[in-house]
Write a protein that holds these residues in place. Structure first.
Motif, PDB file in Angstrom:
ATOM      1  N   UNK A 276       5.322  -4.721  16.708  1.00  0.00           N
ATOM      2  CA  UNK A 276       6.121  -5.516  15.765  1.00  0.00           C
ATOM      3  C   UNK A 276       5.235  -6.278  14.786  1.00  0.00           C
ATOM      4  N   UNK A 277       4.056  -6.735  15.245  1.00  0.00           N
ATOM      5  CA  UNK A 277       3.153  -7.458  14.338  1.00  0.00           C
ATOM      6  C   UNK A 277       2.561  -6.531  13.279  1.00  0.00           C
ATOM      7  N   UNK A 278       2.426  -5.251  13.630  1.00  0.00           N
ATOM      8  CA  UNK A 278       1.849  -4.285  12.692  1.00  0.00           C
ATOM      9  C   UNK A 278       2.873  -3.837  11.652  1.00  0.00           C
ATOM     10  N   UNK A 279       4.167  -3.925  11.946  1.00  0.00           N
ATOM     11  CA  UNK A 279       5.203  -3.393  11.059  1.00  0.00           C
ATOM     12  C   UNK A 279       5.144  -3.950   9.631  1.00  0.00           C
ATOM     13  N   UNK A 280       4.949  -5.285   9.416  1.00  0.00           N
ATOM     14  CA  UNK A 280       4.838  -5.766   8.021  1.00  0.00           C
ATOM     15  C   UNK A 280       3.693  -5.102   7.261  1.00  0.00           C
ATOM     16  N   UNK A 281       2.559  -4.869   7.933  1.00  0.00           N
ATOM     17  CA  UNK A 281       1.443  -4.186   7.278  1.00  0.00           C
ATOM     18  C   UNK A 281       1.756  -2.712   7.057  1.00  0.00           C
ATOM     19  N   UNK A 282       2.520  -2.127   7.967  1.00  0.00           N
ATOM     20  CA  UNK A 282       2.962  -0.742   7.794  1.00  0.00           C
ATOM     21  C   UNK A 282       3.789  -0.610   6.517  1.00  0.00           C
ATOM     22  N   UNK A 283       4.732  -1.525   6.332  1.00  0.00           N
ATOM     23  CA  UNK A 283       5.620  -1.463   5.159  1.00  0.00           C
ATOM     24  C   UNK A 283       4.855  -1.783   3.883  1.00  0.00           C
ATOM     25  N   UNK A 284       4.027  -2.831   3.912  1.00  0.00           N
ATOM     26  CA  UNK A 284       3.300  -3.210   2.701  1.00  0.00           C
ATOM     27  C   UNK A 284       2.273  -2.144   2.313  1.00  0.00           C
ATOM     28  N   UNK A 285       1.657  -1.484   3.298  1.00  0.00           N
ATOM     29  CA  UNK A 285       0.718  -0.403   3.000  1.00  0.00           C
ATOM     30  C   UNK A 285       1.439   0.791   2.383  1.00  0.00           C
ATOM     31  N   UNK A 286       2.655   1.037   2.857  1.00  0.00           N
ATOM     32  CA  UNK A 286       3.452   2.132   2.297  1.00  0.00           C
ATOM     33  C   UNK A 286       3.716   1.888   0.816  1.00  0.00           C
ATOM     34  N   UNK A 287       4.078   0.655   0.471  1.00  0.00           N
ATOM     35  CA  UNK A 287       4.319   0.313  -0.937  1.00  0.00           C
ATOM     36  C   UNK A 287       3.021   0.425  -1.734  1.00  0.00           C
ATOM     37  N   UNK A 288       1.923  -0.068  -1.167  1.00  0.00           N
ATOM     38  CA  UNK A 288       0.646  -0.019  -1.864  1.00  0.00           C
ATOM     39  C   UNK A 288       0.144   1.392  -2.109  1.00  0.00           C
ATOM     40  N   UNK A 483       0.205  -3.519  -8.336  1.00  0.00           N
ATOM     41  CA  UNK A 483      -0.165  -4.933  -8.266  1.00  0.00           C
ATOM     42  C   UNK A 483       0.746  -5.682  -7.308  1.00  0.00           C
ATOM     43  N   UNK A 484       2.057  -5.448  -7.425  1.00  0.00           N
ATOM     44  CA  UNK A 484       3.007  -6.112  -6.527  1.00  0.00           C
ATOM     45  C   UNK A 484       2.766  -5.687  -5.079  1.00  0.00           C
ATOM     46  N   UNK A 485       2.499  -4.386  -4.896  1.00  0.00           N
ATOM     47  CA  UNK A 485       2.221  -3.904  -3.550  1.00  0.00           C
ATOM     48  C   UNK A 485       0.968  -4.520  -2.969  1.00  0.00           C
ATOM     49  N   UNK A 486      -0.075  -4.681  -3.795  1.00  0.00           N
ATOM     50  CA  UNK A 486      -1.325  -5.275  -3.326  1.00  0.00           C
ATOM     51  C   UNK A 486      -1.125  -6.737  -2.948  1.00  0.00           C
ATOM     52  N   UNK A 487      -0.392  -7.498  -3.783  1.00  0.00           N
ATOM     53  CA  UNK A 487      -0.143  -8.913  -3.481  1.00  0.00           C
ATOM     54  C   UNK A 487       0.653  -9.061  -2.193  1.00  0.00           C
ATOM     55  N   UNK A 488       1.636  -8.178  -1.993  1.00  0.00           N
ATOM     56  CA  UNK A 488       2.419  -8.206  -0.761  1.00  0.00           C
ATOM     57  C   UNK A 488       1.543  -7.881   0.443  1.00  0.00           C
ATOM     58  N   UNK A 489       0.684  -6.882   0.283  1.00  0.00           N
ATOM     59  CA  UNK A 489      -0.241  -6.513   1.358  1.00  0.00           C
ATOM     60  C   UNK A 489      -1.186  -7.666   1.677  1.00  0.00           C
ATOM     61  N   UNK A 490      -1.693  -8.322   0.630  1.00  0.00           N
ATOM     62  CA  UNK A 490      -2.634  -9.427   0.814  1.00  0.00           C
ATOM     63  C   UNK A 490      -2.002 -10.558   1.631  1.00  0.00           C
ATOM     64  N   UNK A 491      -0.728 -10.828   1.366  1.00  0.00           N
ATOM     65  CA  UNK A 491      -0.017 -11.894   2.092  1.00  0.00           C
ATOM     66  C   UNK A 491       0.017 -11.609   3.590  1.00  0.00           C
TER      67      UNK A 491
END
Length: 514
Positions: A276-288, A483-491
């Motif tokens: 579950x902790x990895x899921x936000x990074x999974x989604x943000x990486x997909x966008x990136x 850019x939006x994907x990178x900022x989301x990933x960075x967060x």
């Protein structure tokens, strides 16, 4: 010297001096190269076969169908006689689809299992093996690139100039060769003892936590931990309880009933928390990663509109993929042999930098590539004389940087952070990430075309050729999305706490170096 939780191919205990390590990994490197010699060129060139031979717009079965004229539709010139060409149908179509789906299933199984099996050959608790495990993912990615490089030259040439029957027949022989090679390594592999489906364990935790949602957690967590030892996970590494996602800890409360669907171990709960902790990074990486998919596709199309003559050599559009693949191979070798050791001495990290830092560098490279691609495409359309292919070198280079960093970084991140019993699921998550990014890239193209379509005038990417399209403007849209994907990933990357310390492991005092 025995290694807990692993056995050899006969089910006996592992000896660290005999099993695993670089020697075992070499068999897997060869399999990676061989499979990608077949997979990569056919992913790109199979459209020609389906369109030109089967009239539509697996290698053993595909080779058989390519060889026997009775399994083809009637021949015709699809460019000149489009309306008179009959598409393959009936049993012949069934044979074609069977070959294609068998190829997809086989490739999927290999891609999910091979990186996990390779990583299992190294123990991250030992400094020397931890460094070798990090290098394994670099050389695994190199194997993909090298296999694609050979395939794009050799297999595409065979299929286009010697016939599809010969080309696909060679593919079949290569896959058989890869199978024999990987089988020859059986005596050297470390094989993880199966512990049941990780998806079932995750579902059990979620169901039990929901059942116990109204119960109060005890003041001392250990009171809820040791009452359920009968539901253990065998040889899977025990995990300590963490303070995140506390609602899942209620799955450890024993309500007086036994069974896997009534009470869960701390290890099961912690496995679920990791996923579950990895899921936000999974989604943000997909966008990136959307930018990479789009840039790779359209950069090759751009290349087809440039002057592709390199002296007396004419580079065909399908072969243009060799350029970024060559960049990837060179950079992977330099990165693993020179950059990583240099950074490792200064940062203390096994991979020179953390996995998430490496992924972030890749997303920055994709963003820069989008901006450069937009500028180059505008210049190409305005040029009086056909632009040289060399103008695309910067974006090809940055795409290579992105794959060396983000592709390998994501693969290693998902694998290293996953508990021992979930390595294959983690690798599957990685490939799902890329697949979903491709679907979202297609969706972005459709949305942009629909938004820019006016009356009889088509969208930005609906022109009869790139010269009549607005690919340069679309690249700016891709840059904004990147850019939006990178900022989301960075967060999410900043908030993430590593399950396994990415720094160089300290060897326990009571253990000798292998």
């Amino acid at each position: 010297m025995a290694l807990g939780g692993f056995v050899d191919w006969r089910g006996n205990a592992i000896n660290r001096e005999v099993h695993g390590g670089v020697r075992a990994a070499w068999f897997l490197y060869v399999l990676t190269v061989v499979t990608n010699v077949v997979i990569v060129p056919n992913l790109l060139n199979l459209v020609t076969y389906l369109h030109g031979t089967m009239h539509m717009g697996g290698y053993g079965l595909l080779a058989l169908q390519a060889y026997l004229p009775s399994l083809h539709p009637p021949p015709c010139n699809i460019e000149a006689e489009l309306n008179n060409c009959k598409e393959v149908h009936g049993w012949n179509a069934a044979l074609l689809y069977t070959g294609l789906y068998m190829t997809a299933f086989g490739d999927g199984f290999v891609r999910v299992c091979l990186p996990s099996l390779g990583a299992d050959q190294f123990d991250h608790k030992y400094p020397s093996e931890s460094r070798q495990q990090s290098s394994f993912f670099n050389w695994y990615t190199f194997g993909i690139s090298f296999g694609g490089f050979v395939g794009l030259i050799f297999i595409v040439w065979l299929e286009n100039y010697k016939g599809w029957a010969i080309g696909l027949g060679v593919c079949c022989i290569l896959i058989l060769l890869g199978l024999l090679i990987v089988a020859a390594g059986f005596p050297f592999y470390r094989n993880q003892v199966p512990e049941g489906s990780p998806l079932t364990r995750i579902l059990q935790v979620l169901v039990v936590a929901f059942k116990n949602r109204k119960l109060e957690l005890p003041q001392k967590p250990e009171e809820a931990q040791e009452n359920n030892t009968g539901s253990g996970t065998g040889s899977i590494d025990a995990l300590s309880q963490t303070n995140s996602l506390k609602f899942l800890d209620k799955a450890c409360i024993n309500p007086g009933r036994n069974g896997a669907w009534s009470v869960c171990t701390v290890t099961k709960v912690e496995e679920t928390k990791i996923v579950l902790r990895v899921l936000p990074l999974f989604i943000s990486s997909m966008v990136g990663y959307i930018s990479n998919i789009i840039l790779f596709t359209f950069t090759v199309q751009q290349g087809g509109m440039t002057n592709t003559s390199l002296g007396k050599i004419h580079v065909s559009p399908a072969t243009l993929f060799i350029i970024p693949i060559t960049f990837q191979m060179v950079m992977l070798a330099v990165y693993d042999q020179f950059i990583v050791p240099f950074l490792r001495k200064r940062t203390g990290y096994v991979g020179g930098i953390t996995h998430l830092q490496r992924i972030g560098i890749g997303f920055v490279a994709m963003l820069l590539a989008s901006v450069i691609a937009a500028i180059v495409e505008k210049k190409r359309k305005e040029a009086v004389v056909q632009m040289s292919l060399f103008w695309l070198a910067p974006q090809f280079f940055l795409l290579g940087v992105a794959d060396v960093t983000s592709f390998t970084g994501l693969l290693e991140f998902f694998n290293s952070e996953a508990p021992r019993g979930m390595k294959s699921i983690a690798t599957a998550l990685f490939w799902c990430d890329l697949g979903l990014a491709s679907l979202m890239a297609t969706f972005l193209v459709e949305v942009v075309n629909k938004a820019t379509r006016h009356g009889q005038q088509g969208g930005w990417l609906e022109g009869s050729s790139l010269n009549n399209s607005h690919l340069d403007l679309f690249y700016w849209v891709v840059a904004v999305v990147g850019l939006l994907g990178f900022l989301n990933y960075l967060y999410w990357a900043k908030k993430y706490v590593y399950q396994h310390n990415p720094r160089i492991a300290e060897l326990p005092a009571d253990q000798d170096s292998p």
